[in-house]
Design an enzyme around this catalytic site. Structure first.
Site, short mmCIF file in Angstrom:
data_model
loop_
_atom_site.label_atom_id
_atom_site.label_comp_id
_atom_site.label_asym_id
_atom_site.label_seq_id
_atom_site.Cartn_x
_atom_site.Cartn_y
_atom_site.Cartn_z
N HIS A 28 0.85 -1.26 -0.02
CA HIS A 28 -0.09 -0.12 0.01
C HIS A 28 0.97 1.18 -0.11
O HIS A 28 2.38 1.20 0.15
CB HIS A 28 -0.89 -0.14 1.26
CG HIS A 28 -0.41 0.04 2.31
ND1 HIS A 28 0.67 -0.93 3.12
CD2 HIS A 28 -0.46 0.97 3.58
CE1 HIS A 28 1.01 -0.56 4.11
NE2 HIS A 28 0.42 0.67 4.40
N HIS A 30 1.16 4.08 2.14
CA HIS A 30 1.42 4.87 3.24
C HIS A 30 2.94 5.25 3.20
O HIS A 30 3.75 4.31 2.84
CB HIS A 30 0.57 4.26 4.53
CG HIS A 30 -0.60 4.07 4.80
ND1 HIS A 30 -1.31 3.58 5.80
CD2 HIS A 30 -1.55 5.01 3.89
CE1 HIS A 30 -2.70 3.72 5.55
NE2 HIS A 30 -2.87 4.48 4.52
N ASP A 32 5.38 5.22 5.30
CA ASP A 32 6.50 4.46 5.87
C ASP A 32 6.60 3.07 4.90
O ASP A 32 7.43 2.18 5.41
CB ASP A 32 6.02 3.95 7.18
CG ASP A 32 4.74 3.26 7.23
OD1 ASP A 32 3.69 3.52 6.71
OD2 ASP A 32 4.64 2.46 8.11
N HIS A 33 5.72 2.78 4.05
CA HIS A 33 5.98 1.69 2.97
C HIS A 33 6.45 1.92 1.67
O HIS A 33 6.85 0.98 0.91
CB HIS A 33 4.77 0.97 2.98
CG HIS A 33 4.15 0.26 4.22
ND1 HIS A 33 4.31 -1.09 4.64
CD2 HIS A 33 3.83 0.61 5.39
CE1 HIS A 33 4.13 -1.51 5.68
NE2 HIS A 33 3.48 -0.31 6.32
N HIS A 105 -6.70 -2.69 5.22
CA HIS A 105 -5.96 -1.62 5.67
C HIS A 105 -6.24 -0.22 4.71
O HIS A 105 -5.39 -0.04 3.90
CB HIS A 105 -4.63 -1.98 5.54
CG HIS A 105 -3.73 -0.88 6.40
ND1 HIS A 105 -3.93 -0.41 7.64
CD2 HIS A 105 -2.90 0.18 5.87
CE1 HIS A 105 -3.15 0.52 8.07
NE2 HIS A 105 -2.41 0.69 7.02
N HIS A 234 6.45 -5.05 11.59
CA HIS A 234 5.70 -3.78 11.66
C HIS A 234 5.39 -3.60 13.24
O HIS A 234 4.37 -3.25 13.66
CB HIS A 234 4.45 -3.87 11.09
CG HIS A 234 3.79 -2.51 10.62
ND1 HIS A 234 3.32 -1.75 11.37
CD2 HIS A 234 4.29 -1.56 9.52
CE1 HIS A 234 2.98 -0.51 10.70
NE2 HIS A 234 3.57 -0.54 9.52
#
Length: 267
Positions: A28, A30, A32-33, A105, A234
């Site tokens: 995904h 976001h 931080d990814h 998510h 995570h």
């Protein structure tokens, strides 16, 4: 590579991971990814890379990754292909496939299951010798399913010497997700399930609110799926890593054995 957080290229250098990768899968988008892709691309460019890179991720990937690269990288000196995927897609990768599955998510998030093809059955070398099959190329042909002719004119078929096909391994990576049935289905019988566990049980309500899982949630998913091994990742920095299950950390190496691997031979 699966997801690319900030500092990825630094950690790769720290743990001696090769920069010869050619594909990155994003669960995904976001920050931080995926924001680490900027630094990684800069590093690859400085190393003189010319080979293309391939990115796979859920809808929105072409726009978001394109914007990130245009803002953070002056010029990428090699081609980049960005492909958007959805649950149910299956990506062919030689001796294995990567299956895309739904996660919980936000609107667009997916997980990835690496599923190896079936392997050849075990070859019986002792029986081959008993039947007069000379060691060498004929053994390989029999193992691949071919009938061979012996020096004396007789023939031997694979059914005499090769066992039933053996299943390959299955490794499942969820990315961020609340516990859900889609992950249980995707992880059915997995040899290794890598499941996020952002919170502990004391913050169950916050996990629900933010679309994340607790460590207990991840364990329940693994049990429901019949996974053989579970790794939690995570993990929030607020928690100690001194826990009774295996917690992912940068540089962690995990050997995933075949279910029937006993004595180190694999013929």
């Amino acid at each position: 590579m699966f997801d690319c957080g900030e500092g990825t290229q630094r950690q790769m250098m720290r743990f001696g991971v090769s920069f010869a990768l050619d594909t990155v899968f994003f669960t995904h988008f976001h920050a931080d990814h995926f924001l680490g892709i900027i630094g990684l691309l800069r590093t690859l460019g400085l190393q003189g890379r010319t080979e293309p890179m391939h990115f796979f991720g859920p809808p929105g990937g072409k726009r978001l990754l394109g914007e990130a690269m245009s803002l953070g990288v002056e010029r990428v000196p090699f081609p980049i292909d960005i492909e958007e995927v959805k649950p149910g897609d299956c990506l062919k990768r030689g001796e294995y496939e990567i299956e895309v599955f739904d996660t919980a998510h936000g609107r667009y998030s997916v997980g990835f299951a690496l599923v190896e093809h079936e392997r050849l059955g075990r070859f019986d070398p002792e029986k081959a010798k008993e039947l007069g099959v000379p060691e060498g190329p004929l053994w390989g042909k029999l193992h691949r399913g071919e009938t061979v002719q012996l020096p004396d004119g007789g023939t031997v078929g694979p059914a005499d010497l090769v066992g039933e096909a053996r299943p390959g391994r299955k490794v499942v990576y969820t990315g961020d997700t609340a516990p859900c049935e889609a992950v249980v289905r995707a992880a059915d019988g997995a040899d290794l399930l890598i499941h996020e566990a952002t919170f502990d049980l004391t913050e169950k309500d916050r996990a629900v609110e933010t679309g994340h899982s607790t460590a207990q949630d991840a364990a329940k998913v693994a049990l429901a799926a019949g996974a053989k091994a579970l790794v939690l990742n995570h993990i929030s920095a607020r928690y100690s890593r001194d826990v009774s299950v295996l917690v992912a950390k940068d540089g962690l190496l995990i050997e995933v054995p075949f279910a029937d691997h006993v004595d180190g031979s694999d013929i």
